[in-house]
Design a protein around this motif. Sequence first.
Motif: not given
Length: 132
Positions: A62-63, A80-88, A92-93
Amino acid sequence: MNVSLRMKDDPETDKAFGWVLEMYAYAIASALHGVQHTLRKDFMLQPPWDLEVGKNFIIHYTYGCDYNLKGELTYGKIGGWRFDKRSYLSGPPPKNLSLPPPGVPESVVRLVKMVNEATANIPDWDSTRNSG
């Protein structure tokens, strides 16, 4: 479902619970119908807050996971490194997400590896991604 719909139809309740309304509706409906639950501390982990995977059964994603390139959490600002579902939100990624830098917790690394494994094994993932 009926509890969710009643909560959603009430503007004050809908505003108070927002995007987590369905989770609370489930809890309320369960209580109304006497559904019993067994709580287990080892059931779920939530990256980036839970650092180790251990013997948990599921990852609740979720976060957003934002880190600088030294592997330090930069929560609240894009790292500088990111993984966030809101980016997609628009689709889908992609396959082969970059792994986090050294020092990032095991839970975050495992999450990204699992997403990569899934996208690598879903037939026609790239064509599905491009059909939005």
